[in-house]
Write a protein that holds these residues in place. Sequence first.
Motif, PDB file in Angstrom:
ATOM      1  N   LYS A  64      50.231   3.984 -51.035  1.00 61.13           N
ATOM      2  CA  LYS A  64      49.247   5.102 -51.470  1.00 61.13           C
ATOM      3  C   LYS A  64      49.866   6.035 -52.692  1.00 61.13           C
ATOM      4  O   LYS A  64      51.122   5.793 -52.587  1.00 61.13           O
ATOM      5  N   PRO A  65      49.320   6.325 -53.454  1.00 59.27           N
ATOM      6  CA  PRO A  65      49.872   7.177 -54.662  1.00 59.27           C
ATOM      7  C   PRO A  65      50.752   8.375 -53.967  1.00 59.27           C
ATOM      8  O   PRO A  65      52.098   8.461 -54.861  1.00 59.27           O
ATOM      9  N   LYS A  66      50.491   8.939 -53.066  1.00 56.73           N
ATOM     10  CA  LYS A  66      51.253   9.943 -52.284  1.00 56.73           C
ATOM     11  C   LYS A  66      51.745   9.485 -51.085  1.00 56.73           C
ATOM     12  O   LYS A  66      50.635   9.115 -50.102  1.00 56.73           O
ATOM     13  N   LYS A  67      52.915   9.005 -50.699  1.00 57.26           N
ATOM     14  CA  LYS A  67      53.130   8.096 -49.512  1.00 57.26           C
ATOM     15  C   LYS A  67      52.868   8.848 -48.266  1.00 57.26           C
ATOM     16  O   LYS A  67      52.867  10.189 -48.257  1.00 57.26           O
ATOM     17  N   ASP A  68      52.193   8.239 -47.186  1.00 56.93           N
ATOM     18  CA  ASP A  68      51.732   8.755 -46.048  1.00 56.93           C
ATOM     19  C   ASP A  68      52.800   8.547 -45.282  1.00 56.93           C
ATOM     20  O   ASP A  68      52.613   7.562 -44.253  1.00 56.93           O
TER      21      ASP A  68
END
Length: 93
Positions: A64-68
């Motif tokens: 994901k673009p912002k790590k989850d």
Amino acid sequence: LTNIMERIFSILAWLASAITMYINVSYFFCIVGRGLYFDYGLESFMLPLIFINNILWIGYGFTKPKKDWPLIIANTSGIIIILLLFIYFIAFF
């Protein structure tokens, strides 16, 4: 409003992560507690599927673009539990 929703979703994600880790640990002790009464039918089929599922979710969380991080941490705990179960079964069965 967007910041409030992001904060709520972040809290829910970490809550879901904690619940998932609790379930993983409970599952470990449930299986280990059965000892020699282990049912090789369902668990022997489900554990590899759960392992693969956790790997896929971790991969998704990292891509994901912002790590989850809640997703990654919860599923990493599942992999650790399954590896511990694998070691346990090799050692005691």
